[in-house]
Design a protein around this motif. Structure first.
Motif, PDB file in Angstrom:
ATOM      1  N   ALA A 771      22.044  71.611  63.539  1.00 53.82           N
ATOM      2  CA  ALA A 771      21.018  72.687  62.657  1.00 53.82           C
ATOM      3  C   ALA A 771      19.643  71.591  62.550  1.00 53.82           C
ATOM      4  O   ALA A 771      18.281  71.894  62.773  1.00 53.82           O
ATOM      5  N   LEU A 772      19.448  70.054  62.511  1.00 52.50           N
ATOM      6  CA  LEU A 772      18.720  68.943  62.163  1.00 52.50           C
ATOM      7  C   LEU A 772      17.681  69.504  63.306  1.00 52.50           C
ATOM      8  O   LEU A 772      17.293  70.153  62.803  1.00 52.50           O
ATOM      9  N   ARG A 773      18.838  69.188  64.457  1.00 46.45           N
ATOM     10  CA  ARG A 773      17.702  69.466  65.955  1.00 46.45           C
ATOM     11  C   ARG A 773      17.865  69.822  66.301  1.00 46.45           C
ATOM     12  O   ARG A 773      16.643  70.408  67.237  1.00 46.45           O
ATOM     13  N   ASP A 774      17.984  71.686  66.260  1.00 47.61           N
ATOM     14  CA  ASP A 774      17.737  72.843  67.021  1.00 47.61           C
ATOM     15  C   ASP A 774      16.363  73.343  65.714  1.00 47.61           C
ATOM     16  O   ASP A 774      15.323  73.779  66.543  1.00 47.61           O
ATOM     17  N   ALA A 775      16.548  72.785  64.713  1.00 43.42           N
ATOM     18  CA  ALA A 775      15.141  73.101  63.684  1.00 43.42           C
ATOM     19  C   ALA A 775      14.270  72.323  64.516  1.00 43.42           C
ATOM     20  O   ALA A 775      12.879  73.495  64.638  1.00 43.42           O
ATOM     21  N   TRP A 776      14.023  71.140  64.403  1.00 47.00           N
ATOM     22  CA  TRP A 776      13.105  69.994  64.972  1.00 47.00           C
ATOM     23  C   TRP A 776      12.796  70.856  66.889  1.00 47.00           C
ATOM     24  O   TRP A 776      11.453  70.983  67.078  1.00 47.00           O
ATOM     25  N   GLU A 777      13.334  71.196  67.521  1.00 45.29           N
ATOM     26  CA  GLU A 777      13.797  71.392  68.980  1.00 45.29           C
ATOM     27  C   GLU A 777      12.258  72.383  68.955  1.00 45.29           C
ATOM     28  O   GLU A 777      11.467  72.989  70.322  1.00 45.29           O
ATOM     29  N   THR A 778      13.154  73.867  67.561  1.00 47.40           N
ATOM     30  CA  THR A 778      12.159  75.142  68.080  1.00 47.40           C
ATOM     31  C   THR A 778      10.619  74.807  66.921  1.00 47.40           C
ATOM     32  O   THR A 778      10.190  75.312  67.797  1.00 47.40           O
ATOM     33  N   VAL A 779      10.370  74.026  66.769  1.00 51.26           N
ATOM     34  CA  VAL A 779       8.958  73.673  66.314  1.00 51.26           C
ATOM     35  C   VAL A 779       8.087  73.605  67.048  1.00 51.26           C
ATOM     36  O   VAL A 779       7.447  73.817  67.344  1.00 51.26           O
ATOM     37  N   THR A 780       8.737  72.267  67.668  1.00 53.13           N
ATOM     38  CA  THR A 780       7.833  71.641  68.403  1.00 53.13           C
ATOM     39  C   THR A 780       7.958  71.595  69.974  1.00 53.13           C
ATOM     40  O   THR A 780       7.105  71.612  70.559  1.00 53.13           O
ATOM     41  N   GLY A 781       8.860  72.728  70.454  1.00 57.79           N
ATOM     42  CA  GLY A 781       8.756  72.893  71.564  1.00 57.79           C
ATOM     43  C   GLY A 781       7.706  74.195  72.438  1.00 57.79           C
ATOM     44  O   GLY A 781       7.415  74.375  73.087  1.00 57.79           O
ATOM     45  N   ALA A 782       6.832  74.707  71.125  1.00 52.69           N
ATOM     46  CA  ALA A 782       6.223  75.810  70.755  1.00 52.69           C
ATOM     47  C   ALA A 782       4.593  74.909  71.276  1.00 52.69           C
ATOM     48  O   ALA A 782       3.726  75.206  71.251  1.00 52.69           O
ATOM     49  N   ILE A 783       4.391  72.970  71.237  1.00 57.97           N
ATOM     50  CA  ILE A 783       3.310  73.062  70.946  1.00 57.97           C
ATOM     51  C   ILE A 783       3.344  72.850  72.853  1.00 57.97           C
ATOM     52  O   ILE A 783       3.832  71.993  72.582  1.00 57.97           O
TER      53      ILE A 783
END
Length: 789
Positions: A771-783
């Motif tokens: 859960a931690l990884r998925d949330a982080w990657e979804t946010v930062t992947g849009a930058i």
């Protein structure tokens, strides 16, 4: 008069006569008002009924209670006088008795009351001792008499002061007295001591009346007080705001504050004088406060329809005029003299903010227009403080925002109203003369204003809801989207492409504003990451459902990237201090949500805590990255700068936690405990590895999520069977420190076991393991331009 004459002729019985006369006077006043009430209650022997009757009767009864209270004060003074007779009479009688005895013995009595034996008389030792004894008795009696007289005089003086205060109290005021005081005030600005005291008394609300306003309720004040305040206000009708300011300057400081308070009170529509007869000239507007009760020229200045004009001049250019600036600045200075506690939804505060926002918009129109000498747009300012009108940074509306901004009800109406977005756009992009200090007052809240600490206290709930509504409006503007439209990237560009020399971001332009916004937005970091807190009401994020897609201004794409929220984190980083405070709050939010999960990982929905923590981590990283890119003209992000900012944020997190500002949030204590026990290994994972100095360009690098999961395990009650299954991870019944595992020769296997153990505790079907990884990657992947690794 000699001391001897005073002892011989003093007549304390006059105190009894005086006391009795005051008692009679008080009784006559009560009788007069009893007759007054009877006359109002009945007309020709018949009870008078109807709305007008009710208003008149209630007013009469209120006046009767006032007079009864005054009669009680008079009674107190009268009894003080009568008691004074007894206190003085007894020692006075002893002194006179000693004088009579001295005369009987044939002693000579001096004016100073010194006793002596006449010359030529044979004197024995017994005679000398008798004289000394009588002299001591006389001296003692005289001393007691003088002391009693002094005490009675002081008691009467104090009682008189209390009586005087009672007769100028709010309940004893009225239109006639206001007319007299108003005439003096508007004439030469000089009020006598009694007038000053009346003004001070009238310009106050009781704690109960203030509390009613804080609860959002109507607050009722005595009709006589409202009459007096209206009379004072009307007496200034013919004075311009600048003239009123000059009049105010002649008053003592307490009276200046009282006059400002009186204008707050009479212009507050939530304050009234109870039921009022329709034809009561002393109580216009039905006895209610409002804009119409302000002095006429002040009201006209705030409501003129030509505050900002844009007119063609000489057929070749336009002229933008800001009219009445000096007068409205004077109003701000007048109102600013008052007590902030009375600024609770008054019309004068609303108008100051409205006028200030119109001037700001007019100035911004000029700034964005063509300034060529021929055919361009010129600016004309009617009054105003600061640099010449042709210079940017002119101080125009700062005081209006600084003063009106203390009234959070007025602020809420401005920023949530139809002109709210325009105002916020102008506010963030304007070059303030004080770097945003004055306008930041609008967003200056108490440490606990965002949180409902006592759900049973309506004032507490009201303050929290208002704070949330104001800050959610600010957040939605920065996000640049509303869930159904708008582009966060365009809003971010607007806020980081400003043209003021080398200052091109909102934080560089107005750091004091961004610092205040950061402080006031910090309590809502969980909500910005998609986890609303019920104890933080008012911060609304409307959700829009379109099939399977749910969008909002935080996540306008509806895919978990939270690009709107990323704008907020990035904007806070445009000032170093604001960024440190906000990122510190985000770090504490990460720990709070991780700790909340660890407290009960098997509870349904617990995984949401890990998702929020991962998303907060991603938003913090995205904000740092976006700002660093903007700082370098969007060419690259500086790894060293981002690392140092995380370090500063970690220190800010500890400061926030030490002040207990998140203890009122669910899981707040767990997060604080997590922070306290984390040590250097926790710090290292939150701030990331230190750049080696070789590469200057940063990439968005993911935290060590296995370590992050292990952090959560340290706060989790691991069942005994799992401790037995993974014995190499435990020592004396506790998990080994992460540093010990990393230094173990078999660290690879231990790390894998730690990951397995984490996956075994919780609800695997909820995906807590990643859960931690998925949330982080979804946010930062849009930058844009980020390379997540």
């Amino acid at each position: 008069m000699t001391l001897k004459n005073w002892i011989e002729y003093a007549d304390p019985s006059k105190l009894i006569v005086l006391g009795d006369s005051w008692i009679t006077f008080g009784a006559d006043l009560e009788h007069l008002f009893d007759t007054y009430v009877d006359a109002v209650m009945k007309v020709n022997g018949t009870h008078w009924e109807g709305q007008c009757a009710q208003a008149a009767q209630q007013r009469a009864q209120a006046d009767q209670k006032t007079m009864q209270a005054l009669a009680d004060k008079i009674e107190t003074v009268a009894q003080c006088a009568k008691q004074g007779y007894d206190e003085i009479d007894a020692p006075l009688r002893r002194a006179r008795g000693a004088l009579i005895e001295a005369d009987r013995r044939g002693y000579t009595i001096a004016d100073t009351l010194a006793l002596s034996i006449p010359p030529g008389k044979t004197i024995t030792d017994g005679d000398k001792q008798a004289l000394l004894d009588l002299q001591a008795e006389l001296n003692d009696a005289v001393r007691a008499t003088v002391q009693a007289d002094s005490k009675v005089r002081d008691d009467l003086s104090n009682a008189r002061a209390e009586l005087r205060a009672a007769f100028v109290s709010t309940a004893a005021l009225g239109s006639d007295q206001a007319k007299n005081d108003g005439t003096s005030l508007a004439g030469d600005g000089i009020l006598g001591p009694e007038g000053v005291q009346r003004l001070i008394e009238a310009g106050q609300l009781t704690p109960e009346q203030v509390a009613a306003l804080q609860r959002g309720e109507t607050s009722t004040i005595p009709a006589s007080q409202m009459e007096y305040l209206n009379g004072i206000s009307q007496s200034l009708d013919g004075k311009s705001p600048q003239e009123v300011q000059q009049i105010m300057s002649k008053l003592p400081p307490d009276a200046q504050r009282a006059l400002a308070n009186s204008l707050q009170i009479v212009s507050n529509p939530s304050i009234n004088a109870g039921p009022v007869a329709a034809d009561d000239k002393g109580l216009p507007n039905g006895g209610k406060g409002g804009l119409s009760q302000l002095p006429a020229k002040m009201r006209e200045s705030l409501t003129r329809d030509d505050l900002v004009t844009n007119e063609s001049k000489y057929l070749i250019n336009n002229e933008i005029s800001l009219n009445g600036v000096a007068d409205n600045q004077a109003i701000a200075k007048i109102i600013g003299t008052g007590d902030p506690q009375y600024q609770l939804g008054s019309d004068v505060d609303r108008k100051l903010l409205e006028v200030g926002s119109k001037y700001l918009d007019g100035y911004e129109q000029y700034k964005h227009s063509d300034h060529d000498l021929v055919g361009g747009t010129s600016l004309k300012i009617d009054g105003g403080d600061g640099p010449a009108p042709t210079q940017l940074g002119q101080r125009i509306s700062e005081d209006m925002f600084a003063v009106g901004g203390r009234d959070k009800e007025a602020v809420e109406e401005l920023v949530t109203g139809p002109e709210g977005e325009k105002f916020l756009n102008n506010m963030f992009t304007h070059q303030w003369s004080d770097e945003g200090q004055a306008v930041s007052t609008m967003f200056d809240f108490g440490d606990h204003d965002a949180t409902v600490e006592d759900p049973g206290n309506p004032a507490d709930v009201q303050a929290a809801e208002r704070t949330g509504k104001i800050m959610s409006s600010v957040g939605q503007y920065i996000a640049g989207a509303d869930g159904t439209g708008g582009d966060p990237a365009e809003r971010w560009k607007e806020l980081t492409s400003l043209q003021y020399g080398d200052r091109h971001t909102a934080g560089a332009l107005n750091p004091k504003l961004i610092q205040e916004i950061s402080q006031s937005m910090s309590p809502y970091v969980d909500t910005l990451a998609g986890h609303p807190r019920p104890e933080l009401p008012g911060f609304d994020v409307p959700r829009h459902v379109d099939g399977d897609k749910v969008t909002s201004w935080l996540d306008p794409q509806g895919n978990g990237s939270y690009q709107g929220a990323a704008n907020i984190f990035a904007l806070m980083n445009t000032d170093a201090q604001a960024g440190a405070d906000f990122n510190g709050a985000a770090m504490l939010g990460i720990l709070r949500n991780e700790a909340e999960y660890a407290n009960n990982p098997f509870q349904a929905g617990a995984t949401a805590g890990l998702t929020t923590a991962g998303r907060l981590n991603g938003l913090m990283d995205a904000g740092l990255f976006m700002h660093s890119q903007a700082e370098h003209n969007n060419e690259y992000a500086d790894a060293k700068d981002m690392y140092e900012r995380r370090q500063t944020a970690y220190d800010a997190m500890k400061a926030i936690g030490s002040r207990g500002l998140t203890e009122g949030l669910s899981g707040g204590k767990f997060g604080g405990d997590f922070m306290t026990g984390g040590g250097e290994w926790l710090k290292a994972n939150l701030i990331g590895p230190k750049p080696d100095g070789a590469p200057e360009i940063a990439e968005l690098r993911a935290p060590d999520f296995i370590q992050r999961n292990y952090e959560v395990l340290t706060r989790t009650q691991v069942p005994a069977n799992l401790q037995n299954e993974y014995p190499d991870l435990f020592e004396n019944g506790s998990l080994k420190p992460w540093t010990t595992i990393k230094l173990d020769p078999n660290q690879s296997a231990l790390t894998a076991q730690a990951n397995e153990l984490f996956n075994s505790i919780g609800r695997p079907a909820d995906g807590h393991g990643h859960a931690l990884r998925d949330a982080w990657e979804t946010v930062t992947g849009a930058i844009p331009s980020s390379q997540s690794k």
